[in-house]
Design an enzyme around this catalytic site. Structure first.
Site, PDB file in Angstrom:
ATOM      1  CG  LEU A  18     127.360 -40.805  28.999  1.00 61.98           C
ATOM      2  CD1 LEU A  18     126.616 -42.025  28.473  1.00 61.98           C
ATOM      3  CD2 LEU A  18     126.674 -39.537  28.512  1.00 61.98           C
ATOM      4  CE  LYS A  20     131.018 -46.008  32.331  1.00 60.90           C
ATOM      5  NZ  LYS A  20     132.413 -46.427  32.315  1.00 60.90           N
ATOM      6  CE1 TYR A  57     146.215 -28.753  32.505  1.00 62.75           C
ATOM      7  CE2 TYR A  57     148.474 -29.538  32.651  1.00 62.75           C
ATOM      8  CZ  TYR A  57     147.559 -28.503  32.676  1.00 62.75           C
ATOM      9  OH  TYR A  57     147.980 -27.228  32.872  1.00 62.75           O
ATOM     10  N   PRO A 194     121.660 -43.880  19.359  1.00 64.49           N
ATOM     11  CG  PRO A 194     122.680 -41.797  19.707  1.00 64.49           C
ATOM     12  CD  PRO A 194     121.362 -42.433  19.372  1.00 64.49           C
ATOM     13  CD  GLN A 196     117.181 -48.071  18.675  1.00 63.39           C
ATOM     14  OE1 GLN A 196     117.335 -48.759  17.669  1.00 63.39           O
ATOM     15  NE2 GLN A 196     116.310 -47.078  18.730  1.00 63.39           N
ATOM     16  CB  CYS A 383     149.649 -31.486  50.382  1.00 65.37           C
ATOM     17  SG  CYS A 383     150.846 -32.835  50.359  1.00 65.37           S
ATOM     18  CG  HIS A 509     145.983 -34.656  50.422  1.00 60.88           C
ATOM     19  ND1 HIS A 509     145.877 -33.627  49.514  1.00 60.88           N
ATOM     20  CD2 HIS A 509     147.238 -35.147  50.290  1.00 60.88           C
ATOM     21  CE1 HIS A 509     147.020 -33.507  48.849  1.00 60.88           C
ATOM     22  NE2 HIS A 509     147.860 -34.417  49.299  1.00 60.88           N
ATOM     23  CD  GLU A 511     142.386 -32.862  49.790  1.00 66.14           C
ATOM     24  OE1 GLU A 511     142.657 -32.469  50.944  1.00 66.14           O
ATOM     25  OE2 GLU A 511     143.249 -32.999  48.895  1.00 66.14           O
TER      26      GLU A 511
HETATM   27  N1  GLN Z   1     155.222 -31.898  45.901  1.00 67.39           N
HETATM   28  C1  GLN Z   1     155.074 -31.968  47.313  1.00 67.39           C
HETATM   29  C2  GLN Z   1     155.683 -33.230  47.899  1.00 67.39           C
HETATM   30  O1  GLN Z   1     155.884 -34.189  47.219  1.00 67.39           O
HETATM   31  C3  GLN Z   1     153.629 -31.833  47.726  1.00 67.39           C
HETATM   32  C4  GLN Z   1     152.756 -32.950  47.294  1.00 67.39           C
HETATM   33  C5  GLN Z   1     151.287 -32.653  47.397  1.00 67.39           C
HETATM   34  O2  GLN Z   1     150.893 -31.506  47.507  1.00 67.39           O
HETATM   35  N2  GLN Z   1     150.444 -33.659  47.335  1.00 67.39           N
HETATM   36  O3  GLN Z   1     155.945 -33.296  49.079  1.00 67.39           O
END
Ligand code: GLN
Length: 535
Positions: A18, A20, A57, A194, A196, A383, A509, A511
């Site tokens: 939902l 959270k 997944y 639901p 309630q 990565c 990373h 991001e």
């Molecule tokens: N599988 C790769 C490693 O372990 C890259 C890992 C990833 O992309 N986060 O170095």
């Protein structure tokens, strides 16, 4: 140091999913906006010690904190909505709680006692919740209890919350319950039953919620608010509408319209400061109204499950909004690139290959990295996306046809990506990768240096394998330049192509550090390059 210690618990009912996490993050955003020293904490009632061993997944992306904890993706929402870096103090799992209690038992700390869920597990939970306040020097902590009320796994947490409500002054603990008000397709009616029922379930654990947040597909009329209030025993103005919105970033604005932050602060006996949401509103407007589109292909293994790349999607949106552009993402399964080749990559203005593990789909990612190299299409490798770029270059330009990472071919004659000696003996999977923030030095005169505009950066990592320094000179001589190094020079943190409009691949990373109002410089530089490349 914390001056006050106030707790807001967010529970969920009816169904999962939902929002959270977004609700909790939005509360953080709004309270912070009013000048409150607030932090957020996520409780995951799994026996896993961290999220590192969980399947994307099922749970979506694994987020990594600056101090190297692998967490649920909600911590990513928290960091983005707070514009702050969180730490292991902000994430709690049942695995951690039991681990600590069992270790204490083995040490003999409980000598003579029968160690039980109540009080030992609940005490440990309470002390970790309080710990979040202390570790961050906050006055208020908003704690999201994962799962749905009624789950067996959640019971010790609800009991800990019940105890805290008993122990502390009334104005120091508030409970927000998020529930679902669906529309019945046959009659088009909004249904409160639901909600309630889920509140009834919560009350069965001894907890009376202070606010009911009703996730609903359309506006929640006053009559229904009154009905929920009556049946769930809260004031009508404590029933908060949480309508479906086009973007999660609109949630704080909608909750502010409901006066939720003001009401919550009043409940906690805190005086609300002024709220200034102008910058946030401007960001939302840019997200919504930007007409110019930039079409990016993300080539990955889990593309059918978007949450597996959540922080990357968000980072692209932040950077797009800053440039006044809408990012259109083409999700391209790596296997499709293997089957269809260039056809699968048609019509793109840039390619991004994200992180990943395992051999499946590698050939497709290597193909995509090579395609971007030879066609001059902007490429951003993250990565694993850097590792496949290195492999692709070794095979196509250096002519080392069997070049590979030892992750995929332990016997390759050209192990261009390999384990460091300190990783070679590691057998246990949990928490043993190179994790969290490390500094890197950027080479002057490179694209990455131009993007950041600084000599040293700190970025988060989650990987085991590294660029193999043995081959450094060969790559450099042929035009793939290592452009960022660890301070001791042992690790290559990024590479870029010399003769290419924009081809940058990083071992970390970025991001995880992008924020709505502070987009990440690499994502901005990548999109800028994509904008000037025609599909
Ligand atoms: N599988 C790769 C490693 O372990 C890259 C890992 C990833 O992309 N986060 O170095």
């Amino acid at each position: 140091m914390s001056v006050l210690a106030k707790y807001v618990f967010v529970t969920g009912g009816v169904v999962s999913g939902l929002g959270k996490g977004v609700l909790t993050a939005s509360l953080g955003c709004l309270l912070r906006g009013r000048g409150v020293r607030v932090t957020l904490q996520k409780i995951d009632p799994y026996l896993n010690v961290d999220a590192g061993t969980m399947n994307p997944y099922e749970h979506g992306e694994v987020f990594v904190t600056r101090d190297g904890l692998e967490t649920d993706l909600d911590i990513g929402h928290y960091e983005r909505f707070l514009h702050e870096e969180l730490s292991r103090a902000n994430y709690l799992t049942t695995g951690q709680v039991y681990w600590a209690v069992i270790q204490r038992e083995r040490r003999g700390d409980y000598l003579g006692q029968t160690v039980q869920v109540i009080p030992h597990i609940t005490e440990e939970i309470k002390s970790r919740i309080k710990g979040a306040l202390e570790a961050t020097g906050s006055d208020v902590v908003v704690v999201e209890v994962g799962g749905t009320v009624g789950d067996i796994e959640g019971l010790p947490y609800l009991e800990a919350i019940r105890q805290l409500r008993d122990e502390l002054p009334r104005e120091d603990v508030a409970v927000v319950h998020l529930a679902y008000v669906p529309i019945l397709s046959t009659t088009g009616e909004l249904k409160t039953k639901p909600t309630q029922h889920s509140v009834k379930e919560l009350r069965a654990t001894g907890i009376q919620p202070d606010f009911i947040v009703a996730r609903c597909p359309t506006a929640l009329p006053l009559a229904l608010r009154k009905k929920i209030a009556l049946f769930c025993d809260v004031p009508t103005e404590h029933v908060i509408e949480d309508r479906d919105l086009p973007s999660i970033y609109e949630v704080p604005l909608a909750l502010a319209e409901e006066g939720f932050d003001r009401k919550l602060l009043r409940r906690l006996d805190l005086t609300p400061g002024d709220q200034d949401l102008a910058a946030w509103k401007d960001f939302v407007r840019r997200l919504r109204d930007s007409e110019r589109a930039i079409r990016i292909g993300i080539v990955g293994k889990y593309v059918e499950l978007r949450d597996a790349y959540l922080s990357i999607t968000e980072a692209l949106r932040h950077a797009g909004a800053a440039l006044g552009a809408r990012v259109e993402i083409a999700w391209i399964p790596a296997q499709r690139v293997e089957e269809e080749g260039e056809k699968a990559l048609a019509g793109l203005q840039g390619i991004l290959v994200p992180g990943g593990f395992g051999e499946r789909g590698i050939a497709g990612k290597v193909f995509a990295a090579d395609y971007a190299r030879r066609t001059g299409l902007p490429y951003f490798g993250i990565c694993l996306g850097m590792q496949v770029a290195v492999i692709a270059f070794a095979r196509a330009v250096l002519g080392w046809k069997e070049a590979n990472s030892t992750e995929f071919d332990p016997r390759t004659p050209y192990p261009v990506i390999d384990l460091l000696p300190e990783q070679a003996g590691v057998r246990a999977k949990g928490g043993t990768m190179r994790l969290g923030e490390y500094p890197a030095k950027l080479q002057p005169g490179t694209r990455i240096h131009a993007a950041y505009g600084t000599d040293t950066i700190g970025e988060r990592h989650r990987h085991r394998y590294e660029f193999n320094l043995r081959f450094l000179e060969a790559f450099e001589g042929a035009g793939l330049l290592p452009c960022a190094f660890s301070p001791d020079g042992r690790l290559v943190e990024a590479v870029e192509l010399r003769d290419h409009p924009w081809y940058v691949a990083v071992q970390f990373h970025p991001e995880f550090r992008s924020r709505p109002l502070r987009p990440h410089p690499l994502f901005v530089a990548f999109l800028r390059a994509c904008a000037s490349s025609s599909p």
